[in-house]
Design a protein around this motif. Structure first.
Motif, PDB file in Angstrom:
ATOM      1  N   MET A   1       0.633  -1.298  -0.134  1.00  0.00           N
ATOM      2  CA  MET A   1      -0.160   0.028   0.081  1.00  0.00           C
ATOM      3  C   MET A   1       0.978   1.121  -0.042  1.00  0.00           C
ATOM      4  SD  MET A   1      -3.005  -1.112   0.166  1.00  0.00           S
ATOM      5  CE  MET A   1      -4.133   0.096   0.325  1.00  0.00           C
ATOM      6  N   TRP A   2       0.349   2.235  -0.528  1.00  0.00           N
ATOM      7  CA  TRP A   2       1.075   3.683  -0.531  1.00  0.00           C
ATOM      8  C   TRP A   2       1.200   4.200   0.797  1.00  0.00           C
ATOM      9  CZ3 TRP A   2       3.391   4.291  -4.793  1.00  0.00           C
ATOM     10  CH2 TRP A   2       2.885   3.827  -6.031  1.00  0.00           C
ATOM     11  N   LYS A   3       2.511   4.930   1.110  1.00  0.00           N
ATOM     12  CA  LYS A   3       2.639   5.549   2.398  1.00  0.00           C
ATOM     13  C   LYS A   3       2.964   4.712   3.394  1.00  0.00           C
ATOM     14  CE  LYS A   3      -0.552   9.572   1.613  1.00  0.00           C
ATOM     15  NZ  LYS A   3      -1.537  10.332   2.102  1.00  0.00           N
ATOM     16  N   GLN A   4       3.270   3.226   3.043  1.00  0.00           N
ATOM     17  CA  GLN A   4       3.789   2.198   3.959  1.00  0.00           C
ATOM     18  C   GLN A   4       5.513   2.581   4.044  1.00  0.00           C
ATOM     19  OE1 GLN A   4       2.467  -1.406   3.198  1.00  0.00           O
ATOM     20  NE2 GLN A   4       0.577  -1.342   4.495  1.00  0.00           N
ATOM     21  N   MET A   5       5.873   2.510   5.276  1.00  0.00           N
ATOM     22  CA  MET A   5       7.464   2.770   5.427  1.00  0.00           C
ATOM     23  C   MET A   5       8.285   1.364   5.296  1.00  0.00           C
ATOM     24  SD  MET A   5       7.590   5.782   5.470  1.00  0.00           S
ATOM     25  CE  MET A   5       9.309   6.162   5.835  1.00  0.00           C
ATOM     26  N   ASN A   6       7.572   0.280   5.144  1.00  0.00           N
ATOM     27  CA  ASN A   6       8.296  -1.091   5.072  1.00  0.00           C
ATOM     28  C   ASN A   6       8.573  -1.400   3.712  1.00  0.00           C
ATOM     29  OD1 ASN A   6       9.394  -3.139   6.305  1.00  0.00           O
ATOM     30  ND2 ASN A   6       7.531  -3.979   7.335  1.00  0.00           N
ATOM     31  N   LEU A   7       9.239  -2.556   3.409  1.00  0.00           N
ATOM     32  CA  LEU A   7       9.704  -3.024   2.224  1.00  0.00           C
ATOM     33  C   LEU A   7       8.405  -3.475   1.400  1.00  0.00           C
ATOM     34  CD1 LEU A   7      12.825  -5.330   3.332  1.00  0.00           C
ATOM     35  CD2 LEU A   7      12.853  -3.247   2.307  1.00  0.00           C
ATOM     36  N   GLN A   8       8.607  -3.574   0.262  1.00  0.00           N
ATOM     37  CA  GLN A   8       7.445  -4.135  -0.630  1.00  0.00           C
ATOM     38  C   GLN A   8       7.278  -5.451  -0.283  1.00  0.00           C
ATOM     39  OE1 GLN A   8       7.925  -2.902  -4.839  1.00  0.00           O
ATOM     40  NE2 GLN A   8       8.531  -0.998  -4.412  1.00  0.00           N
ATOM     41  N   ASP A   9       5.828  -5.802  -0.706  1.00  0.00           N
ATOM     42  CA  ASP A   9       5.517  -7.204  -0.560  1.00  0.00           C
ATOM     43  C   ASP A   9       6.627  -8.114  -1.597  1.00  0.00           C
ATOM     44  OD1 ASP A   9       3.607  -6.707   1.422  1.00  0.00           O
ATOM     45  OD2 ASP A   9       1.966  -6.654  -0.251  1.00  0.00           O
ATOM     46  N   SER A  10       6.944  -9.293  -1.217  1.00  0.00           N
ATOM     47  CA  SER A  10       7.699 -10.211  -1.925  1.00  0.00           C
ATOM     48  C   SER A  10       6.944 -10.924  -3.043  1.00  0.00           C
ATOM     49  CB  SER A  10       8.333 -11.002  -1.041  1.00  0.00           C
ATOM     50  OG  SER A  10       9.121 -11.783  -1.527  1.00  0.00           O
ATOM     51  N   ASN A  11       7.730 -10.985  -4.227  1.00  0.00           N
ATOM     52  CA  ASN A  11       7.184 -11.612  -5.226  1.00  0.00           C
ATOM     53  C   ASN A  11       7.856 -12.618  -5.667  1.00  0.00           C
ATOM     54  OD1 ASN A  11       4.310 -10.278  -5.622  1.00  0.00           O
ATOM     55  ND2 ASN A  11       5.726  -8.372  -5.522  1.00  0.00           N
ATOM     56  N   SER A  12       9.020 -12.850  -5.187  1.00  0.00           N
ATOM     57  CA  SER A  12      10.166 -14.129  -5.544  1.00  0.00           C
ATOM     58  C   SER A  12      10.627 -14.559  -4.266  1.00  0.00           C
ATOM     59  CB  SER A  12      11.147 -13.382  -6.553  1.00  0.00           C
ATOM     60  OG  SER A  12      12.123 -12.468  -5.727  1.00  0.00           O
ATOM     61  N   LEU A  13      11.473 -15.853  -4.551  1.00  0.00           N
ATOM     62  CA  LEU A  13      12.039 -16.498  -3.513  1.00  0.00           C
ATOM     63  C   LEU A  13      13.410 -15.423  -2.980  1.00  0.00           C
ATOM     64  CD1 LEU A  13      12.527 -18.904  -1.897  1.00  0.00           C
ATOM     65  CD2 LEU A  13      14.071 -19.985  -3.613  1.00  0.00           C
ATOM     66  N   VAL A  14      13.970 -14.735  -3.906  1.00  0.00           N
ATOM     67  CA  VAL A  14      15.108 -14.124  -3.515  1.00  0.00           C
ATOM     68  C   VAL A  14      14.734 -12.946  -2.797  1.00  0.00           C
ATOM     69  CG1 VAL A  14      16.991 -12.324  -4.239  1.00  0.00           C
ATOM     70  CG2 VAL A  14      16.574 -14.406  -5.519  1.00  0.00           C
ATOM     71  N   MET A  15      13.307 -12.003  -2.947  1.00  0.00           N
ATOM     72  CA  MET A  15      13.049 -11.059  -2.228  1.00  0.00           C
ATOM     73  C   MET A  15      12.526 -11.588  -0.654  1.00  0.00           C
ATOM     74  SD  MET A  15      12.890  -7.862  -2.131  1.00  0.00           S
ATOM     75  CE  MET A  15      12.310  -6.769  -1.070  1.00  0.00           C
ATOM     76  N   ASP A  16      12.051 -12.916  -0.835  1.00  0.00           N
ATOM     77  CA  ASP A  16      11.554 -13.622   0.455  1.00  0.00           C
ATOM     78  C   ASP A  16      12.936 -13.569   1.752  1.00  0.00           C
ATOM     79  OD1 ASP A  16       8.985 -13.880  -0.161  1.00  0.00           O
ATOM     80  OD2 ASP A  16       9.106 -15.737  -0.782  1.00  0.00           O
ATOM     81  N   ASN A  17      13.926 -14.045   0.823  1.00  0.00           N
ATOM     82  CA  ASN A  17      15.110 -14.315   1.837  1.00  0.00           C
ATOM     83  C   ASN A  17      15.905 -12.828   2.194  1.00  0.00           C
ATOM     84  OD1 ASN A  17      16.521 -17.359   1.878  1.00  0.00           O
ATOM     85  ND2 ASN A  17      15.206 -16.915  -0.001  1.00  0.00           N
ATOM     86  N   LEU A  18      15.596 -11.923   1.091  1.00  0.00           N
ATOM     87  CA  LEU A  18      16.135 -10.669   1.688  1.00  0.00           C
ATOM     88  C   LEU A  18      15.401  -9.867   2.598  1.00  0.00           C
ATOM     89  CD1 LEU A  18      16.702  -9.202  -2.073  1.00  0.00           C
ATOM     90  CD2 LEU A  18      18.579  -9.599  -0.065  1.00  0.00           C
ATOM     91  N   ILE A  19      14.078 -10.042   2.808  1.00  0.00           N
ATOM     92  CA  ILE A  19      13.123  -9.618   3.770  1.00  0.00           C
ATOM     93  C   ILE A  19      13.517 -10.331   4.940  1.00  0.00           C
ATOM     94  CG2 ILE A  19      10.990  -9.430   4.669  1.00  0.00           C
ATOM     95  CD1 ILE A  19       9.969  -8.829   1.697  1.00  0.00           C
ATOM     96  N   ASN A  20      13.444 -11.572   5.120  1.00  0.00           N
ATOM     97  CA  ASN A  20      14.168 -12.314   6.319  1.00  0.00           C
ATOM     98  C   ASN A  20      15.585 -12.071   6.760  1.00  0.00           C
ATOM     99  OD1 ASN A  20      11.606 -13.901   6.219  1.00  0.00           O
ATOM    100  ND2 ASN A  20      12.613 -15.653   4.917  1.00  0.00           N
ATOM    101  N   PHE A  21      16.426 -11.860   5.875  1.00  0.00           N
ATOM    102  CA  PHE A  21      17.645 -11.261   6.393  1.00  0.00           C
ATOM    103  C   PHE A  21      17.527  -9.974   6.846  1.00  0.00           C
ATOM    104  CE2 PHE A  21      21.838  -9.167   5.253  1.00  0.00           C
ATOM    105  CZ  PHE A  21      22.585  -9.743   6.110  1.00  0.00           C
ATOM    106  N   HIS A  22      16.615  -9.221   6.307  1.00  0.00           N
ATOM    107  CA  HIS A  22      16.632  -7.654   6.950  1.00  0.00           C
ATOM    108  C   HIS A  22      16.305  -7.851   8.404  1.00  0.00           C
ATOM    109  CE1 HIS A  22      14.074  -4.223   7.824  1.00  0.00           C
ATOM    110  NE2 HIS A  22      14.927  -3.482   7.259  1.00  0.00           N
ATOM    111  N   ASP A  23      15.079  -8.564   8.344  1.00  0.00           N
ATOM    112  CA  ASP A  23      14.564  -8.719  10.096  1.00  0.00           C
ATOM    113  C   ASP A  23      15.663  -9.310  10.914  1.00  0.00           C
ATOM    114  OD1 ASP A  23      12.229  -7.647   8.885  1.00  0.00           O
ATOM    115  OD2 ASP A  23      11.392  -9.750   8.591  1.00  0.00           O
ATOM    116  N   HIS A  24      16.239 -10.187  10.302  1.00  0.00           N
ATOM    117  CA  HIS A  24      17.332 -10.955  11.189  1.00  0.00           C
ATOM    118  C   HIS A  24      18.534  -9.891  11.652  1.00  0.00           C
ATOM    119  CE1 HIS A  24      20.383 -13.848  12.456  1.00  0.00           C
ATOM    120  NE2 HIS A  24      21.232 -13.352  11.326  1.00  0.00           N
TER     121      HIS A  24
END
Length: 222
Positions: A1-24
């Motif tokens: 959604m617009w104006k959200q400050m978090n990362l965009q929703d993931s649409n690939s396996l690579v982005m899933d891992n990037l988001i998990n690494f960011h949180d870690h």
């Protein structure tokens, strides 16, 4: 959604891992900050200073080894993601992306003479998102391993689609490649992320993911 400050929703396996690494990584950094503030407050409020705390061999060993452990917690998962983004896993489709001042060209090398240019839509009445829509989208099949070859014909550009975890420089005279696999249908927006001139902010990327059947129907129609 617009104006959200978090990362965009993931649409690939690579982005899933990037988001998990960011949180870690954020949790590891938070632990470091809490530990440092605890020691600072403890030392500032302690009325009895122990000279062995400042000159002892043991404490020097501890404050050398503890950061090494923290770095290992960050290095191991980041190396995994690095190899995921670098390795090509049996690509079934190759797409060549060329950067120009200031638009993108797409060439589907596996199909004869299928190439087109993609310009930003200047008529805002015809666009869904201002400065992000294009006249010709990059069409890809979902759930299929693809190889994307990126280069440039003038200056350095950067092909970036954040929700897919894709970012690679387009350098004149050099071919960079990346592996891409989109795990759902939809429209995914990106932009050039390298300051490439006066119209740098006007060369967006729109990637449309379809089923393999719809992708082949589009190929036949082209």
């Amino acid at each position: 959604m617009w104006k959200q400050m978090n990362l965009q929703d993931s649409n690939s396996l690579v982005m899933d891992n990037l988001i998990n690494f960011h949180d870690h990584a954020m949790m590891v950094i938070l632990m470091i900050i809490v530990l440092i503030f605890y020691f600072l407050i403890f030392m500032m409020t302690n009325l009895f200073c122990n000279r062995f705390m400042y000159e002892g061999q043991l404490i020097e060993i501890i404050w050398t080894l503890v950061p090494m452990v923290f770095l290992l917690f960050l290095a191991v998962p980041s190396l995994k993601i690095l190899y995921m983004t670098d390795e090509l896993n049996n690509p079934y489709l190759t797409i060549k992306v060329l950067g120009h001042q200031w638009y993108w060209s797409y060439e589907y090398s596996d199909f004869k003479e299928l190439n087109f240019d993609s310009f930003m839509v200047s008529d805002y009445k015809l666009s869904n998102f201002r400065l992000l829509d294009v006249d010709n989208r990059m069409i890809v099949p979902m759930n299929l391993n693809m190889r994307v070859i990126v280069s440039s014909l003038d200056v350095i550009h950067s092909f970036t689609v954040l929700s897919l975890g894709v970012k690679v420089d387009a350098i004149p005279g050099r071919l960079n490649q990346l592996s891409m696999n989109v795990n759902r249908p939809g429209l995914f927006y990106g932009q050039c992320s390298e300051i490439c001139g006066v119209n740098h902010s006007f060369m967006p990327i729109v990637l449309e993911s379809n089923s393999i059947k719809n992708f082949l129907d589009w190929i036949n129609s082209m």
